[in-house]
Design an enzyme around this catalytic site. Structure first.
Site, PDB file in Angstrom:
ATOM      1  NE  ARG A 100      -3.960   0.543   1.773  1.00 36.95           N
ATOM      2  CZ  ARG A 100      -5.104   0.775   2.278  1.00 36.95           C
ATOM      3  NH1 ARG A 100      -5.422   1.470   3.362  1.00 36.95           N
ATOM      4  NH2 ARG A 100      -6.197  -0.075   1.879  1.00 36.95           N
ATOM      5  CG  HIS A 127      -8.154   0.074  -3.154  1.00 39.87           C
ATOM      6  ND1 HIS A 127      -7.377  -1.069  -2.848  1.00 39.87           N
ATOM      7  CD2 HIS A 127      -9.099   0.461  -2.047  1.00 39.87           C
ATOM      8  CE1 HIS A 127      -7.841  -1.351  -1.553  1.00 39.87           C
ATOM      9  NE2 HIS A 127      -8.558  -0.475  -0.998  1.00 39.87           N
ATOM     10  CD  GLN A 130     -12.870  -1.572  -1.324  1.00 41.37           C
ATOM     11  OE1 GLN A 130     -12.505  -1.558  -0.316  1.00 41.37           O
ATOM     12  NE2 GLN A 130     -14.287  -2.061  -1.191  1.00 41.37           N
ATOM     13  CG  ASP A 222     -13.341   6.389  -1.603  1.00 42.95           C
ATOM     14  OD1 ASP A 222     -13.140   6.352  -0.344  1.00 42.95           O
ATOM     15  OD2 ASP A 222     -12.344   6.656  -2.497  1.00 42.95           O
ATOM     16  CB  CYS A 262     -14.082   1.458  -0.501  1.00 43.78           C
ATOM     17  SG  CYS A 262     -13.774   3.113  -0.576  1.00 43.78           S
ATOM     18  NE  ARG A 290     -10.748  -5.176  -0.049  1.00 36.14           N
ATOM     19  CZ  ARG A 290      -9.739  -4.162   0.533  1.00 36.14           C
ATOM     20  NH1 ARG A 290     -10.482  -3.010   1.046  1.00 36.14           N
ATOM     21  NH2 ARG A 290      -8.647  -4.194   0.177  1.00 36.14           N
TER      22      ARG A 290
HETATM   23  N1   CP Z   1     -11.424   0.116   1.986  1.00 42.20           N
HETATM   24  C1   CP Z   1      -9.915  -0.250   2.607  1.00 42.20           C
HETATM   25  O1   CP Z   1      -9.182  -0.455   1.756  1.00 42.20           O
HETATM   26  O2   CP Z   1     -10.079  -0.016   3.872  1.00 42.20           O
HETATM   27  P1   CP Z   1      -8.641   0.242   4.604  1.00 42.20           P
HETATM   28  O3   CP Z   1      -8.035   1.448   4.197  1.00 42.20           O
HETATM   29  O4   CP Z   1      -9.030   0.149   6.248  1.00 42.20           O
HETATM   30  O5   CP Z   1      -7.756  -1.055   4.494  1.00 42.20           O
HETATM   31  N1  NVA Z   2      -9.874   6.917  -1.767  1.00 37.27           N
HETATM   32  C1  NVA Z   2      -9.419   6.485  -0.446  1.00 37.27           C
HETATM   33  C2  NVA Z   2      -9.886   4.744  -0.414  1.00 37.27           C
HETATM   34  C3  NVA Z   2      -9.761   4.302   1.143  1.00 37.27           C
HETATM   35  C4  NVA Z   2      -9.756   3.011   1.021  1.00 37.27           C
HETATM   36  C5  NVA Z   2      -8.128   6.915   0.059  1.00 37.27           C
HETATM   37  O1  NVA Z   2      -7.479   6.567  -0.883  1.00 37.27           O
HETATM   38  O2  NVA Z   2      -7.703   6.969   0.909  1.00 37.27           O
END
Ligand code: CP
Ligand code: NVA
Length: 305
Positions: A100, A127, A130, A222, A262, A290
């Protein structure tokens, strides 16, 4: 395919196969309980996480393997040591990594130097895990990947990018409404439209959420302020005025529409508390998926099925 970095890398058949596999894994988890026996995955996170971190950890353990979490202060990817050096070292220890990152390029750079599976656990551009879980949820709720109309209302960011690409691959129907200055990347949209020509997917862009949600089976949103964008709060809050998923928007669909998010949710910003908690919300089923979708990704990438 060795890595899962962008939905764009999947063929339409791969995309469908992964969702079907996720369904099988969900139905019969015991069948896969030793698939990763003795193998270790790295979870390298430059940003916080609840779902991605925990569902990968649980998913790997439930298939006989184990995971090591490396947070922002642990290996300091690209700061303490170059990405390519970290990748080559970890390649000697691990069966795969979930990354990430802030920059998507960090993942593509890592991928070049790491011989095993690299999975995108969210970047500033996509993502993909997701989106897979999202369409698994759509399939479960509607019995079809192609028919339901999904309307995404919010930021043209990572989550929408993967969702629109997956809708394109699956021949699905998607609308999205964003503020004019927060549209998704034109590269992604052009790519999605090109795929849609072959798969029959329908993709339509809007600025007015009330128009976008007409006939929607799902409204999806989101956060407006993504991780790493806290400094943009003032201008984004202004830009997203009128884009909130609330009762009024939900009743504008003309249907018994389901609500997806999400997560994490910022109640009172992109979604109201009553919609989050209401009977049309399926956000926690979506969050559960997930786990199942990511198990399918690992099994498929590592050729365990
Ligand atoms: N939706 C999602 O990726 O959640 P987290 O940021 O908690 O991993
Ligand atoms: N768009 C958001 C998604 C979180 C799962 C971010 O990048 O923070």
């Amino acid at each position: 395919m060795k890595d899962f970095i962008s939905i764009a890398d999947l063929t339409p058949a791969d995309a469908k196969h992964l969702i079907e596999l996720a369904r099988k894994v969900k139905k019969n988890p015991a069948r896969y309980q030793s698939a990763f026996k003795g193998e270790k995955f790295g979870l390298i996170f430059e940003k916080p996480s609840t779902r991605t971190w925990v569902s990968f950890d649980v998913g790997i353990s439930s298939m006989g393997g184990s995971a090591i979490y490396l947070g922002p202060d642990d290996i300091k990817l690209g700061v303490r040591e170059e990405v390519r050096d970290v990748a080559r070292v970890l390649d000697r220890y691990l069966a795969g990594v979930v990354l990430r990152t802030f920059a998507h390029e960090t993942i593509t750079e890592f991928q070049k130097y790491f011989g095993k599976a690299v999975i995108n656990g969210l970047s500033d551009f996509e993502h993909p895990c997701q989106a897979l879980a999202d369409y698994l949820t759509v399939l479960e709720k509607f019995g079809s990947l192609k028919k339901p109309l999904l309307t995404f209302v919010g930021d043209g960011n990572n989550v929408l990018h993967s969702l629109v690409l997956l809708a394109a691959k699956l021949g699905g129907r998607i609308h999205y409404a964003t503020p004019p200055k927060n549209e998704p990347s034109s590269v992604v949209i052009n790519q999605a439209r090109q795929i849609a020509r072959k798969t029959g997917a329908q993709i339509q862009a809007f600025h007015d959420p009330l128009k976008a949600v007409r006939g929607a089976d799902v409204i999806y949103t989101d956060v407006w302020i993504s991780m790493g964008e806290e400094h943009l709060r003032k201008q984004k809050m202004k830009a997203f005025r009128g884009m909130q998923v609330n009762r009024k928007l939900l009743s504008a669909t003309g249907k018994n529409t389901q609500v997806m998010h999400c997560l994490p949710a910022h109640r009172g910003e992109e979604i109201t508390d009553d919609v989050m908690e209401g009977r049309q919300s399926i956000v926690f089923d979506q969050a559960e998926n997930r786990l199942h979708a990511q198990k399918a990704v690992m099994l498929w990438l590592c050729k365990k099925v």
